[in-house]
Design a protein around this motif. Sequence first.
Motif, PDB file in Angstrom:
ATOM      1  N   VAL A   1       0.839  -1.206   0.000  1.00  0.00           N
ATOM      2  CA  VAL A   1       0.000   0.000   0.000  1.00  0.00           C
ATOM      3  C   VAL A   1       0.873   1.254   0.000  1.00  0.00           C
ATOM      4  O   VAL A   1       0.615   2.217  -0.731  1.00  0.00           O
ATOM      5  CB  VAL A   1      -0.954  -0.011   1.204  1.00  0.00           C
ATOM      6  CG1 VAL A   1      -1.694   1.318   1.319  1.00  0.00           C
ATOM      7  CG2 VAL A   1      -1.954  -1.167   1.094  1.00  0.00           C
ATOM      8  N   LEU A   2       1.924   1.247   0.819  1.00  0.00           N
ATOM      9  CA  LEU A   2       2.840   2.389   0.859  1.00  0.00           C
ATOM     10  C   LEU A   2       3.503   2.605  -0.495  1.00  0.00           C
ATOM     11  O   LEU A   2       3.670   3.750  -0.939  1.00  0.00           O
ATOM     12  CB  LEU A   2       3.897   2.161   1.944  1.00  0.00           C
ATOM     13  CG  LEU A   2       4.971   3.244   2.084  1.00  0.00           C
ATOM     14  CD1 LEU A   2       4.334   4.583   2.462  1.00  0.00           C
ATOM     15  CD2 LEU A   2       6.015   2.839   3.117  1.00  0.00           C
ATOM     16  N   ALA A   3       3.858   1.508  -1.165  1.00  0.00           N
ATOM     17  CA  ALA A   3       4.499   1.629  -2.475  1.00  0.00           C
ATOM     18  C   ALA A   3       3.562   2.270  -3.484  1.00  0.00           C
ATOM     19  O   ALA A   3       3.967   3.161  -4.250  1.00  0.00           O
ATOM     20  CB  ALA A   3       4.944   0.248  -2.956  1.00  0.00           C
ATOM     21  N   VAL A   4       2.301   1.843  -3.508  1.00  0.00           N
ATOM     22  CA  VAL A   4       1.336   2.404  -4.460  1.00  0.00           C
ATOM     23  C   VAL A   4       1.093   3.885  -4.180  1.00  0.00           C
ATOM     24  O   VAL A   4       1.079   4.718  -5.097  1.00  0.00           O
ATOM     25  CB  VAL A   4       0.015   1.609  -4.409  1.00  0.00           C
ATOM     26  CG1 VAL A   4      -1.064   2.308  -5.227  1.00  0.00           C
ATOM     27  CG2 VAL A   4       0.232   0.184  -4.917  1.00  0.00           C
ATOM     28  N   LEU A   5       0.932   4.231  -2.911  1.00  0.00           N
ATOM     29  CA  LEU A   5       0.695   5.634  -2.566  1.00  0.00           C
ATOM     30  C   LEU A   5       1.895   6.497  -2.931  1.00  0.00           C
ATOM     31  O   LEU A   5       1.747   7.610  -3.444  1.00  0.00           O
ATOM     32  CB  LEU A   5       0.383   5.753  -1.075  1.00  0.00           C
ATOM     33  CG  LEU A   5      -0.942   5.139  -0.609  1.00  0.00           C
ATOM     34  CD1 LEU A   5      -1.070   5.242   0.906  1.00  0.00           C
ATOM     35  CD2 LEU A   5      -2.129   5.818  -1.287  1.00  0.00           C
ATOM     36  N   THR A   6       3.096   5.989  -2.661  1.00  0.00           N
ATOM     37  CA  THR A   6       4.313   6.760  -2.960  1.00  0.00           C
ATOM     38  C   THR A   6       4.520   6.898  -4.455  1.00  0.00           C
ATOM     39  O   THR A   6       4.833   7.980  -4.967  1.00  0.00           O
ATOM     40  CB  THR A   6       5.540   6.073  -2.326  1.00  0.00           C
ATOM     41  OG1 THR A   6       5.354   5.986  -0.918  1.00  0.00           O
ATOM     42  CG2 THR A   6       6.814   6.850  -2.630  1.00  0.00           C
ATOM     43  N   ALA A   7       4.353   5.790  -5.173  1.00  0.00           N
ATOM     44  CA  ALA A   7       4.676   5.776  -6.597  1.00  0.00           C
ATOM     45  C   ALA A   7       3.664   6.529  -7.438  1.00  0.00           C
ATOM     46  O   ALA A   7       4.032   7.194  -8.420  1.00  0.00           O
ATOM     47  CB  ALA A   7       4.784   4.332  -7.084  1.00  0.00           C
TER      48      ALA A   7
ATOM     49  N   SER B   1      14.813  -0.609  -1.639  1.00  0.00           N
ATOM     50  CA  SER B   1      15.484   0.248  -2.622  1.00  0.00           C
ATOM     51  C   SER B   1      14.504   0.700  -3.696  1.00  0.00           C
ATOM     52  O   SER B   1      14.550   1.846  -4.168  1.00  0.00           O
ATOM     53  CB  SER B   1      16.655  -0.507  -3.260  1.00  0.00           C
ATOM     54  OG  SER B   1      17.621  -0.863  -2.309  1.00  0.00           O
ATOM     55  N   GLY B   2      13.598  -0.203  -4.104  1.00  0.00           N
ATOM     56  CA  GLY B   2      12.582   0.171  -5.084  1.00  0.00           C
ATOM     57  C   GLY B   2      11.673   1.261  -4.563  1.00  0.00           C
ATOM     58  O   GLY B   2      11.286   2.174  -5.302  1.00  0.00           O
ATOM     59  N   LEU B   3      11.320   1.196  -3.290  1.00  0.00           N
ATOM     60  CA  LEU B   3      10.485   2.240  -2.696  1.00  0.00           C
ATOM     61  C   LEU B   3      11.216   3.576  -2.677  1.00  0.00           C
ATOM     62  O   LEU B   3      10.618   4.630  -2.960  1.00  0.00           O
ATOM     63  CB  LEU B   3      10.090   1.826  -1.279  1.00  0.00           C
ATOM     64  CG  LEU B   3       9.071   2.712  -0.565  1.00  0.00           C
ATOM     65  CD1 LEU B   3       7.759   2.763  -1.337  1.00  0.00           C
ATOM     66  CD2 LEU B   3       8.819   2.191   0.845  1.00  0.00           C
ATOM     67  N   LEU B   4      12.511   3.553  -2.376  1.00  0.00           N
ATOM     68  CA  LEU B   4      13.307   4.789  -2.411  1.00  0.00           C
ATOM     69  C   LEU B   4      13.335   5.376  -3.823  1.00  0.00           C
ATOM     70  O   LEU B   4      13.221   6.594  -4.000  1.00  0.00           O
ATOM     71  CB  LEU B   4      14.731   4.507  -1.939  1.00  0.00           C
ATOM     72  CG  LEU B   4      14.928   4.078  -0.487  1.00  0.00           C
ATOM     73  CD1 LEU B   4      16.400   3.789  -0.221  1.00  0.00           C
ATOM     74  CD2 LEU B   4      14.419   5.144   0.472  1.00  0.00           C
ATOM     75  N   CYS B   5      13.493   4.508  -4.825  1.00  0.00           N
ATOM     76  CA  CYS B   5      13.545   4.996  -6.206  1.00  0.00           C
ATOM     77  C   CYS B   5      12.205   5.582  -6.638  1.00  0.00           C
ATOM     78  O   CYS B   5      12.168   6.597  -7.347  1.00  0.00           O
ATOM     79  CB  CYS B   5      13.957   3.855  -7.140  1.00  0.00           C
ATOM     80  SG  CYS B   5      15.680   3.326  -6.938  1.00  0.00           S
ATOM     81  N   ALA B   6      11.106   4.953  -6.220  1.00  0.00           N
ATOM     82  CA  ALA B   6       9.789   5.503  -6.545  1.00  0.00           C
ATOM     83  C   ALA B   6       9.604   6.876  -5.917  1.00  0.00           C
ATOM     84  O   ALA B   6       9.047   7.795  -6.543  1.00  0.00           O
ATOM     85  CB  ALA B   6       8.689   4.544  -6.083  1.00  0.00           C
TER      86      ALA B   6
ATOM     87  N   VAL C   1       6.094   6.544 -13.964  1.00  0.00           N
ATOM     88  CA  VAL C   1       5.954   7.684 -14.879  1.00  0.00           C
ATOM     89  C   VAL C   1       4.619   7.634 -15.607  1.00  0.00           C
ATOM     90  O   VAL C   1       3.880   8.621 -15.667  1.00  0.00           O
ATOM     91  CB  VAL C   1       7.131   7.706 -15.874  1.00  0.00           C
ATOM     92  CG1 VAL C   1       6.911   8.785 -16.944  1.00  0.00           C
ATOM     93  CG2 VAL C   1       8.439   7.963 -15.136  1.00  0.00           C
ATOM     94  N   ILE C   2       4.273   6.479 -16.168  1.00  0.00           N
ATOM     95  CA  ILE C   2       3.059   6.390 -16.983  1.00  0.00           C
ATOM     96  C   ILE C   2       1.809   6.433 -16.111  1.00  0.00           C
ATOM     97  O   ILE C   2       0.757   6.917 -16.531  1.00  0.00           O
ATOM     98  CB  ILE C   2       3.106   5.119 -17.846  1.00  0.00           C
ATOM     99  CG1 ILE C   2       2.485   5.390 -19.213  1.00  0.00           C
ATOM    100  CG2 ILE C   2       2.415   3.946 -17.188  1.00  0.00           C
ATOM    101  CD1 ILE C   2       3.283   6.277 -20.104  1.00  0.00           C
ATOM    102  N   GLY C   3       1.904   5.933 -14.872  1.00  0.00           N
ATOM    103  CA  GLY C   3       0.759   5.958 -13.986  1.00  0.00           C
ATOM    104  C   GLY C   3       0.437   7.338 -13.456  1.00  0.00           C
ATOM    105  O   GLY C   3      -0.644   7.555 -12.899  1.00  0.00           O
ATOM    106  N   ARG C   4       1.363   8.277 -13.617  1.00  0.00           N
ATOM    107  CA  ARG C   4       1.140   9.657 -13.196  1.00  0.00           C
ATOM    108  C   ARG C   4       0.790  10.570 -14.363  1.00  0.00           C
ATOM    109  O   ARG C   4       0.667  11.778 -14.185  1.00  0.00           O
ATOM    110  CB  ARG C   4       2.412  10.204 -12.523  1.00  0.00           C
ATOM    111  CG  ARG C   4       2.701   9.592 -11.166  1.00  0.00           C
ATOM    112  CD  ARG C   4       4.074  10.022 -10.665  1.00  0.00           C
ATOM    113  NE  ARG C   4       4.206   9.776  -9.246  1.00  0.00           N
ATOM    114  CZ  ARG C   4       3.948  10.649  -8.293  1.00  0.00           C
ATOM    115  NH1 ARG C   4       3.544  11.854  -8.620  1.00  0.00           N
ATOM    116  NH2 ARG C   4       4.090  10.342  -7.031  1.00  0.00           N
TER     117      ARG C   4
END
Length: 569
Positions: A56-62, A464-469, A171-174
């Motif tokens: 959930v945190l990943a989706v909200l952040t990304a 690391s993926g969460l940091l990159c997002a 990028v595309i989801g935003r």
Amino acid sequence: MRSGGGRRLAPARHAGPGRAGPGRASPVHAPPAGGWRRRLRLRGALGARLPLAALVLAVLTALFFRLGAVPLFDVDEGAFSEATREMLASGDYVSTWLNGQPRFDKPILTYWLQALSVTLFGASEFGFRLPSALAATAWIAATGVFAGAHVARGSGRAAAFIAATTAGVVVIGRGAIADALLNLWLALAMFDIMRYAADPASPAAPRRRRRVFLWMALGLLTKGPVALLVPGAASLLGFALQRRIPLWWRAVRDPLGWLILLAVAAPWYLLEYARRGDAFLEGFFLRHNVERFLAPLQGHGGGALYYLPALLLILLPYSGLFLRILPDLRQRHALRDPAAPDAFLWSWFLFVFVFFSLAATKLPHYLLYGVTPLFILMARARLRRQPAWLLFGPPLLLLAAVAALPWVLRGAAPGIANAYVREALGRPGVFGVAWQAGAALLLGAGLGLALWRRAPPWPRLAASGLLCAAALGGLLLPALGELQQGPVKEAALLARQAGWPVHSWRINLPSFSVYRAAPTPATALPRPGQVILTRSDALDELVRVALREGQGARILYRKGGILLLRMPE
């Protein structure tokens, strides 16, 4: 090798130093056996599964963090948003217009969803982008559900997490464009094809294959024939690898499926053709579909190897994990196993990669139509042993590139020959202290995760993926948006407040019309007294035109290479 749930670890059974054997007393400092077991079980679980809260945190952040804080990017976001604004202003919900001219680029569904969102939340960046963010969320959820149920036990949340934090999806989801929505329909269609192929004798099989026609129909309303091409061709390849082509042909000949597709997609196409006739056929089907394959449109060309580096960039920060799964293509038994989805997953990716490599028009986001299966394959392989540099090199490179961006632009901008690019990239005040501190903090955290060898690799890579997002959505995109689009928005709001009728010359910035809340028609030759929107690299020629009128043009606004000028009366 099991790649689903984590392997349960158990404490050593031999009586070594510091451990009580038979007939020996336990040392006072030894922890209870239950504590060791709980600790080891927890470590195994963390190594195999991701908590729901992390996803959930990943989706909200990304996808949602600072979604409305970035100006609309031109050309695509501006064009979709302005066409939606003109739809609402005119009340025409069948045909789309851009700056008063017919727009045949894409079908209608994205505009309808944007119109609904803007009606509910206002004509803002958030309102225009929300449908894409929601579609990307559904795309991620569908990927996780399918992977968890049909690929490997425990891999569902991992596949969803990888999808949510991959650079291309962020990028595309935003973006206020059609691609996140199209990817949702493509994913749903391919997932139902794989469910049908896994158990074609099931009572649910007819329902599954008919849902495929529904998803393709919605894709036809989103972006056109590609929504038929990708599921049709990729599934044919998958069934061919499994030597079950008659099963594919049975699904294709389903009359009720085609009736569903026509009932959903045909009405809008018929209405649009009735209104615009051959201009619709020529503009939509020939120019934006056939010609796009045969010749580069709008300068978007590239060589046969264009998508090799593009793929590694799109898959950041998991590019190393992708390279690790490539040898799986040699496992013929998995590709021919009717109970496994491997044939369809690889056919899906490879068809998209090869087809768009052969197409003359090339854009990086076209490759996203085929990366969903890679999220699943990478999730299944996430627990394999692999070199640390291969896993953590890509995220560190991404975080380092973001952190170094202000200094790179500061050094490169003065030497750029083009005046517009030089002024846009060299504009001061975009990268403040808070921005640079945030980039340094993310880079430091990423470096710490790479060096933290005591934790299992997969949780560190996920972090690391969460940091990159966060770096992409919270730092990079806002900075690039301010550099490129900030002056466009500022100039448009100035023109709107002053009530100037504006014409564009040698520039295509549809977001200017969104912010000005009025079409901005292009002019071939500026007329006396007109307010002209243009770029600084066209200024010299515009000044020559103005001098021929007897006196110089007056600059009303200039910033970041964007100009508003009033032609002499």
